[in-house]
Write an enzyme that holds these catalytic residues in place. Structure first.
Site, PDB file in Angstrom:
ATOM      1  N   ASN A  52      26.182 -46.767 -69.801  1.00  0.00           N
ATOM      2  CA  ASN A  52      26.716 -47.945 -69.118  1.00  0.00           C
ATOM      3  C   ASN A  52      26.001 -49.183 -69.671  1.00  0.00           C
ATOM      4  O   ASN A  52      24.833 -49.405 -69.385  1.00  0.00           O
ATOM      5  CB  ASN A  52      26.479 -47.788 -67.609  1.00  0.00           C
ATOM      6  CG  ASN A  52      26.941 -48.995 -66.808  1.00  0.00           C
ATOM      7  OD1 ASN A  52      27.124 -50.089 -67.356  1.00  0.00           O
ATOM      8  ND2 ASN A  52      27.107 -48.813 -65.513  1.00  0.00           N
ATOM      9  N   HIS A  54      35.696 -50.709 -66.582  1.00  0.00           N
ATOM     10  CA  HIS A  54      34.268 -50.728 -66.879  1.00  0.00           C
ATOM     11  C   HIS A  54      33.741 -49.294 -66.881  1.00  0.00           C
ATOM     12  O   HIS A  54      33.949 -48.547 -65.915  1.00  0.00           O
ATOM     13  CB  HIS A  54      33.537 -51.581 -65.836  1.00  0.00           C
ATOM     14  CG  HIS A  54      32.070 -51.349 -65.815  1.00  0.00           C
ATOM     15  ND1 HIS A  54      31.286 -51.464 -66.933  1.00  0.00           N
ATOM     16  CD2 HIS A  54      31.235 -50.981 -64.799  1.00  0.00           C
ATOM     17  CE1 HIS A  54      30.033 -51.176 -66.611  1.00  0.00           C
ATOM     18  NE2 HIS A  54      29.976 -50.881 -65.337  1.00  0.00           N
ATOM     19  N   CYS A 107      29.019 -56.437 -64.836  1.00  0.00           N
ATOM     20  CA  CYS A 107      30.107 -55.544 -65.266  1.00  0.00           C
ATOM     21  C   CYS A 107      31.491 -56.160 -65.151  1.00  0.00           C
ATOM     22  O   CYS A 107      32.454 -55.631 -65.701  1.00  0.00           O
ATOM     23  CB  CYS A 107      30.009 -54.245 -64.472  1.00  0.00           C
ATOM     24  SG  CYS A 107      28.353 -53.536 -64.605  1.00  0.00           S
TER      25      CYS A 107
END
Lengths: 77, 334
Positions: free
Chosen positions: B289, B259, B112
């Site tokens: 995600n 993120h 990430c």
């Protein structure tokens, strides 16, 4: 930080729909779930430089007991 | 001399998994609460014979509808889902995309935090005159690593690939970046088995965690509360540090693009930093995600929908490693 400010920060961060007080049994709130636990412990850890986790909330029921566990001497009067 | 983002594209795989689909598999779980708090309705996952590389090829071809492929002279490929242990996927990508043979190409293994790292690297490569046009690709298929009974992670993670072209410019559009690393948290998000330290174990035992989730050491494990603790304690002050390093205040930033891990964590960070909702990007409803892909997807969505011609944007990535990276950039409408 005093207790009132702490409770209002909790209210805002956890997005509880009803007002909360030291007497509130937090696990009985509609919004209470594993994500609320993370937000609450995150808030405690950031404000008091502690390392609370979900385990620390197992045996307590009210926000008043939570304040006791954090340590009343850590709060301004 | 400076560097500038001139194009961004993203793709999802075709296979769509909605919360309604997951509710059929996990009838005891309340996905309506999940949907409103985590902010995810749909994620996309690859087919068994499809890889992150296949998504990468698709997204690069989409980029090349607007950009001349012969101008690319450097490939940065961010993935934790490589096709092979070796060779580096970026070499295969060079051949598949018919890019020049004098390009530089390598993979780097970050999750990430990967996109801000890539932007920072691209800036350095361009400003040190090693290349003029850097193709930054992020491609991730965590779905392949998830246990079928790991409801939490199956609901959170989605697959995707993105392609960004960073090119030289007379003026600098990419500001200062900062970094953070804490390997003591390496086991908070990990796939233990299958590489050198601990081989794939076909009889690995099933482990339960959280509320009824299952995984084995051959699968991805994430200690959600610990990752949340790390993020909530580190990222608000880190974001502030990035602004200080760039001599900027919160009000100077048109959009904070962090993120897109999950909506409740992003909201927690937003409130700690006292940033207005309109200046803080939260949208993982469609896609979930997607690890290193969330920031470029968010940038593309923001720029496409923004009325601003020029935007000053703070980007911050954080997660597996533990690793974090962020900086400030200016983007024109693209």
């Amino acid at each position: 930080m005093n207790k009132e400010t702490f409770l209002s920060e909790i209210q805002e961060a956890c997005e509880f729909n009803q007002p909360i007080s030291e007497a509130t049994k937090f696990k009985e709130l509609d919004e209470w779930d594993s994500m609320t636990v993370m937000i609450l412990t995150g808030l405690i850890n950031e404000n008091f430089d502690l390392s609370f986790s979900a385990k620390d909330l197992v045996e307590i029921e009210t926000f008043g007991e939570l304040i006791q566990k954090i340590g009343t001497d850590r709060f301004e009067i | 001399m400076g560097a500038k983002i001139v194009a961004i594209e993203y793709v999802f795989p075709d296979r769509k998994v909605t919360n309604a689909d997951l509710a059929i598999e996990f009838p005891k779980y309340d996905f309506s609460q999940f949907e409103s708090k985590v902010g995810i309705n749909t994620r996309y996952v690859v087919e068994e014979n499809e890889t992150a590389f296949d998504l990468a090829v698709k997204v690069c071809e989409k980029l090349f509808e607007k950009v001349n492929r012969t101008e690319i002279d450097y490939i940065l490929y961010c993935t934790q889902s490589p096709d092979y242990f070796l060779p580096t996927t970026a070499c295969i990508l060079q051949n598949k995309l018919k890019l020049r043979r004098d390009v530089a190409a390598f993979d780097y293994n970050l999750g990430c935090s990967g996109y801000p790292y890539g932007i920072s690297l691209a800036k350095g490569i361009i400003n040190s005159k090693q290349a003029k046009n850097v193709l930054l690709v992020t491609a991730e298929t965590y779905s392949k690593y998830l246990h079928p009974q790991d409801r939490s992670n199956r609901a959170i993670f989605g697959d995707a690939a993105t392609a960004t072209l960073i090119t030289y410019d007379d003026r600098e559009f990419i500001g200062e970046f900062s970094f953070g690393t804490d390997g003591s948290g390496h086991d908070k998000l990990i796939i233990r088995n299958g590489a050198s330290r601990s081989p794939f174990d076909k009889s690995a035992k099933v482990i339960e965690y959280g509320t009824g989730n299952q995984y084995t050491d051959n699968h991805l494990f994430m200690d959600g509360p610990e990752v949340f603790n790390f993020t909530s304690s580190v990222i608000p002050s880190f974001t502030q540090e990035i602004l200080t390093k760039n001599n900027l205040q919160i009000e100077d930033i048109n959009q904070f693009v962090l993120h897109q891990a999950n909506a409740f964590m992003l909201n927690f960070i937003r409130k700690r930093l006292k940033i207005a909702k309109d200046s803080f990007f939260i949208d993982l409803w469609d896609g979930g995600n997607t690890v290193s892909c969330t920031i470029p997807i968010a940038l593309k969505k923001y720029i496409t929908n923004s009325n601003n011609h020029d935007s000053k944007i703070a980007i911050v990535g954080f997660g597996v490693g533990l690793s974090w990276c962020g900086g400030v950039l200016e983007i024109n409408k693209i």
